[in-house]
Design an enzyme around this catalytic site. Structure first.
Site, PDB file in Angstrom:
ATOM      1  N   GLU A 549     -23.068 -53.753  12.726  1.00  0.00           N
ATOM      2  CA  GLU A 549     -24.110 -53.133  11.912  1.00  0.00           C
ATOM      3  C   GLU A 549     -24.330 -51.675  12.283  1.00  0.00           C
ATOM      4  OE1 GLU A 549     -24.860 -54.840   9.421  1.00  0.00           O
ATOM      5  OE2 GLU A 549     -23.926 -56.638  10.223  1.00  0.00           O
ATOM      6  N   TYR A 639     -13.461 -58.037   4.903  1.00  0.00           N
ATOM      7  CA  TYR A 639     -13.837 -58.003   6.315  1.00  0.00           C
ATOM      8  C   TYR A 639     -12.595 -58.107   7.204  1.00  0.00           C
ATOM      9  CZ  TYR A 639     -18.798 -58.710   5.137  1.00  0.00           C
ATOM     10  OH  TYR A 639     -20.076 -58.569   4.663  1.00  0.00           O
TER      11      TYR A 639
END
Length: 1127
Positions: A549, A639
């Site tokens: 993040e 991803y």
């Protein structure tokens, strides 16, 4: 009766004759005025049609309606009347203020500075005229600015059509009305933040199309088009959210919120229609003001703001649009203010938009309300231009109960009080202006949390969590790593984190693991907070999630994609740096960095990807019509596959050039938007400025093949000739289609090893190419491994001699081949065998050396490939179980003793690679009947039951211990797990217990367990897992079928038809004969009904075909095991 509210008697003459004469005059006069007004309306309609804007009916109510596919516009009768009155009473030169109007309220600042007075300017104008203050604008800089821009802000104290504009100085503390939500009665004359000039980091001036480059749209019915029109560009949002949550009324007060919003937009092409995104919001009032004046004005004169009448407004739910038809055409190059007074709902079940969490903390029931907006849920909190390239700056104000604290992307500037009509006190938290950013990374949270904090390079870092978790030190680890991760990334990218603070906050239940909101990152507690009896791998999970993040603060927040087709530029880089940072900060994982990446990322996507897969990393620009279509893009391809391609780029460029390219890319597009080609351009630029590294083709021509073609290549080496060829990897069922679909090639970097010596990088950019250095002699000491350390995203095949040489070296000296390559050898060999590229015997030959294999990560790969879960469901395959047991146990025992000792001595947490792989190995060892594994499970489960200790020493294998403890026990062990479930407060642990209780081998216990699932209050939302878990076990499958005979209708009523179809697929896993097929078709068909029987038949046929195909594979494996049992 009357006309416009006037009595005829008020017109004058009281005599009978005089009265009637006056009435005729009045009637005649009214008729003439009506005719004149009609002429004006007709001329206005003609003018609007000439502006390509259809004039819609104007005699409708104020409410905004949900339009059916055939749009029913809603006009504003009241708006038209007010506009007419305002036009009659306002000065003809009405213009807006150069600065943002703020909201006047009686309030006290909660600071040592004491109360601050605000004065409402008086005006003798009628109610709808625009009153302005006389002081000048105040400049405020944003990130990397050379100036500022004027933004008209939202008045909060009155209805939105009663506007007082101000040009006073800096932003005052938010003021407070004396009424409740949405009942604002006074206006502020305090200062307006001046946002006039563009940031130097973003586009300099909006003189053309938006950076989002929406698709060209038809002039008629643009609301049916999935992309926003290009006519308006948002510059700045001023948003006030009133969160109604109260600690004494959690159930009711957590359901709604209200909002007031001002959006400053720039018109780039003529339009008389405004489209914004809006989802489940209800509007009380909407106003359009403008055009706004250009730039700051030095004179302090009051300048009223004009109004653009809104004639019609409606919602178009299919595209989640709010559509406003205007009576005037907006002028290109001019700015306007869109103002909204609205309300919405807080999501109680799904964590999308604004959602609530109810949880237990400090022995009390509490609630938190927060946001989760990616990809397209900002529109559920405020109307907006909800596309990633529609960047703007934001000012947020949150009104909340004094019990709570409010958080957003930026630091709080001012905290003040407001009193509602009932005398209740509310807190108003106002936040600093954000940099230019996308709507999907805006964020809000209102919570009764505590935090731990620190400072990193002068910026505050805070970790917010439940007060109990903070008191127990659960946030300490996250705090210890957050600052250093930020600093390391700043150094890597040579670009500073641009916000003045960073908050990380955890929620008890969160749909996503985490969300990268700029300056306020949100997490599921499992990914942020430690507990006292935690899983050993939790530290790895927390670190990697936090790193992921934080990487997004650059990749996604600072530099954002233009459209969702390139979302891999966000997620691929965040995933890569998740791996990169984890290995840097953890010395153990740094030692095994290739193994860690392959196990955690590459192997995951390899099991999904192939040439016929429709998914590519980067897709063509597509106008998605549903949010779900965008959400579907967030999968293993963007991803895991995205990170694999980035790792491959870093490997063949080298870290120096790789980071130089990223630094150039990030600096160039800071606060702006990009697409894939922009990244390629900056890699090419750094390559062109040096001479040490040469590529066989341009960066774009090499990498487009990896991101825009599906699947990956199989590279095959013939060691007798040195011939290397490539072909797309096809599944066995698709091989006959490949000549009709495509025969793609890739430009492939090949790192390789020859006889234990690492060789220079080579490239293959044709279908086949000869590398004489790869030609091997007949000596058993001469061998080769391609794709060293699995740095390339491709499989490797060898001719029979090449595979034989590898098997020989493994038996002689397995450590001669690196661990990662041993793992990948098993993955590649068994996948190639499964899909017809090589014989199964070739793959099985690799297992002969396993008695010498000490690495649990390699054993994990062996079990995943050799013992797939569906192999033993067919009762006719019982013989192969005994063969596998005999063959594997004698090879497994040496490795088992190493790791069982670590479990008993509680030193497992010191072995990071074991933590990643031990669970499936432990499970398989017990399943094969390894007595020491079963005994270890009994020991730990017994200690847990007798409260001597938790399963703390084995939290990594907690589920496996529970499963085998119940399997070898009775109802006493099962009932103990049920009580553990009721005591647990962690969803993840509850899911594990739910699954473990299905491991029982006692039929009546399993039957009773499924009966419990039909009671809503026992297991809540997890009830649906129970029957599926039971049916997935060998014994439970038969019990579940018997249970459905008596309870099929109750199951369908409780969980639905789709659930019953899923159960049919699970119970049908072992079928391979026509009689089994027909029996299950009758069994489930009677419960489902005629309309669902075709779906049932398709599902059963699929299971049966898969099992028939497996029979050949099983026979080959059985024959090989019999021949090699003595080896």
């Amino acid at each position: 009766m009357g006309v416009s509210g006037y009595s005829f008697r008020s017109l004058g003459v009281l005599s009978n004759s005089g009265f009637y004469v006056s009435r005729r005059v009045v009637v005649l006069t009214v008729m003439m005025m009506s005719a004149l007004l009609l002429a004006v309306v007709v001329l206005s309609s003609v003018y609007a049609r000439c502006s390509h804007t259809p004039q819609l009916a104007s005699e409708k109510s104020w409410s905004v309606t949900e339009a059916a596919p055939a749009v029913q516009p809603v006009a504003y009768k009241q708006e038209a009347a007010e506009e007419k009155k305002a036009d009659q009473t306002s000065a003809p030169e009405t213009r807006p203020s150069t600065t943002r109007p703020s909201w006047i309220r009686d309030h006290q600042r909660l600071s040592t500075a004491g109360p601050r007075n605000h004065t409402v300017r008086s005006t003798s104008r009628p109610q709808h005229s625009l009153s302005l203050s006389t002081s000048g604008p105040q400049n405020h800089t944003v990130l990397s600015t050379s100036g500022s821009r004027d933004h008209l802000s939202l008045p909060t104290s009155r209805p939105l059509d009663h506007t007082i504009l101000s040009t006073t100085g800096p932003r005052d503390p938010p003021s407070l009305p004396t009424s409740g939500p949405l009942d604002h009665t006074t206006l502020s004359t305090s200062g307006l933040r001046d946002h006039t000039n563009q940031s130097t980091s973003g586009p300099p001036v909006y003189t053309g199309r938006s950076t989002s480059a929406p698709q060209l749209q038809p002039l008629s019915e643009p609301w049916k088009h999935p992309r926003l029109p290009s006519a308006l560009v948002p510059l700045h949002y001023d948003l006030e959210l009133w969160i109604h949550l109260r600690p004494d009324q959690i159930g009711q007060s957590s359901k709604t919120f209200s909002g007031r919003l001002n959006i400053t937009v720039q018109c780039v092409s003529p339009t008389a229609r405004v489209l914004l995104h809006s989802l489940r919001l209800d509007y009380k009032r909407v106003t359009v003001l403008g055009p706004l004046p250009e730039g700051p004005r030095p004179d302090p004169e009051q300048r009223p703001v004009g109004r653009v009448a809104v004639s019609n407004m409606w919602k178009f739910p299919e595209m989640e649009y709010l559509v406003m038809e205007l009576r005037e055409t907006l002028e290109p190059g001019r700015r306007y203010a869109l103002q909204f007074d609205y309300s919405g709902s807080v999501n109680q079940t799904h964590r999308r938009g604004l959602f609530s969490n109810v949880y237990s903390d400090q022995t009390r029931i509490k609630a938190v309300i927060a946001s989760d907006l990616e990809p397209s849920f900002a529109r559920a909190i405020y109307p907006c231009f909800d596309e990633p390239a529609m960047k703007a700056t934001f000012n947020f104000t949150i009104i909340h109960h004094p019990t709570y604290v409010a958080l957003s992307n930026m630091p709080a500037l001012v905290i003040s009080e407001r009193e509602d009509a009932n005398g209740n006190k509310w807190i108003v938290t106002s936040f600093a202006t954000t940099p230019r950013m996308s709507t999907y990374v805006t964020a809000f949270a209102v919570c009764d949390y505590s935090y731990v904090n620190g400072t990193e390079r002068g910026k505050e870092v805070r970790i917010w969590a439940r007060k109990d978790a903070i008191a127990e030190g659960g946030a300490d680890f996250a705090l210890s790593i957050t600052g250093p991760i930020f600093s390391r990334l700043e150094d890597f990218f040579n670009v500073s984190y641009p916000l003045p603070k960073i908050d990380l906050i955890g929620f008890p239940v969160f749909n996503e693991q985490a969300m990268e909101n700029w300056g306020l990152i949100t997490f599921d507690d499992l990914m942020l907070v430690q507990t006292k009896d935690d899983y050993p791998e939790r530290i790895i999970n927390i670190f990697s999630t936090v790193a992921h993040e934080i990487a997004h603060q650059w990749f996604g927040n600072l530099v954002t994609i233009k459209w969702w087709n390139d979302i891999w530029l966000n997620e691929g880089f965040a995933t890569y740096f998740e791996y990169y940072l984890t290995t840097i900060f953890d010395p153990q994982l740094l030692k095994f960095q290739n193994e860690f990446f392959y196990q955690s990322f590459m192997s995951v996507v390899y099991r999904e990807d192939h040439a016929m897969m429709y998914r590519t990393i980067s897709t063509k620009v597509k106008n998605y019509t549903k949010t779900s279509e965008i959400s579907d893009l967030f999968d293993v391809y963007i991803y895991q596959k995205g990170s694999c391609i980035i790792r491959m780029i870093s490997d063949f460029l080298g870290e120096n050039l790789f980071f130089r390219g990223l630094q150039s890319y990030l600096k160039t597009f800071a606060l702006s938007n990009t697409e894939q080609d922009d990244l390629w351009t900056h890699f090419q630029m750094v390559l062109d400025n040096q001479s040490e590294m040469l590529l066989p083709a341009s960066v774009k021509s090499i990498l487009d093949k990896w991101t825009r073609q599906p699947g990956f290549p199989v590279i095959t080496l013939n060691v007798s000739t040195g011939l290397v060829n490539q072909e797309p990897f096809f599944l066995v069922d698709d091989k006959n289609k490949k000549t009709f679909i495509h025969n793609n090639t890739w430009t492939v970097p090949i790192r390789w090893m020859k006889s234990g010596i690492v060789q220079p990088l080579v490239w293959i950019d044709n279908r086949s190419q000869v590398f004489l250095e790869m030609k091997l002699s007949d000596s058993e000491h001469d061998w080769a491994i391609l794709n060293l350390n699995a740095t390339g995203y491709y499989m490797v095949n060898y001719d029979p001699l090449g595979w034989k040489k590898i098997s020989v070296i493994l038996e002689k000296d397995p450590k001669a081949i690196p661990i990662t390559d041993r793992v990948k050898l098993f993955d590649d060999a068994f996948a190639l065998a499964q899909h017809g590229y090589i014989e199964f015997e070739t793959a099985l030959d690799l297992t002969k050396y396993l008695a010498k294999e000490e690495e649990v990560i390699v054993w994990n790969a062996v079990f995943l490939n050799l013992l797939p879960s569906d192999l033993f469901f067919n009762m006719n395959n019982h013989n192969i179980y005994s063969l596998f047991k005999k063959y594997l146990l004698k090879r497994l025992t040496p490795m088992w003793h190493i790791y069982s000792t670590k479990i008993r001595e509680n030193t497992l947490q010191d072995d990071r690679i074991a933590i990643l792989s031990l669970r499936p190995v432990f499970k398989t060892a017990c399943w094969l009947g390894l007595e020491d594994c079963l005994q270890l499970s009994r020991e730990m489960f017994s200690k847990w039951m007798n409260h001597l200790e938790t399963i703390k020493n084995s939290n990594l294998i907690q589920f496996e211990v529970m499963c085998f403890g119940v399997a070898m026990g009775s109802d006493r062990e099962w009932d103990f797990l049920l009580s553990a479930y009721n005591r647990s407060e962690l969803d993840a642990q509850k899911h594990g217990i739910i699954k473990a209780m299905s491991c029982s081998r006692v039929p009546w216990i399993l039957y009773r367990y499924m009966e419990y699932s039909l009671h809503e209050n026992l297991f809540g939302s997890m009830s649906s897992e129970i029957i599926k878990n039971v049916a997935s076990t060998e014994i439970g499958r038969l019990v579940a079928k018997d249970f459905l005979i008596n309870n099929g209708q109750a199951v369908m009523k409780r969980f639905g038809k789709d659930y019953l179809l899923k159960l049919a697929g699970i119970i049908a896993r072992p079928i391979y004969t026509d009689s089994q097929f027909q029996e299950l078709q009758r069994f489930f068909g009677n419960m489902l009904g005629e309309e669902d029987r075709p779906r049932l038949r398709d599902k059963l046929e699929e299971k049966m075909m898969n099992n028939l195909q497996n029979n050949k594979k099983i026979a080959q494996i059985a024959n090989w095991l019999k021949k090699n049992m003595a080896d």
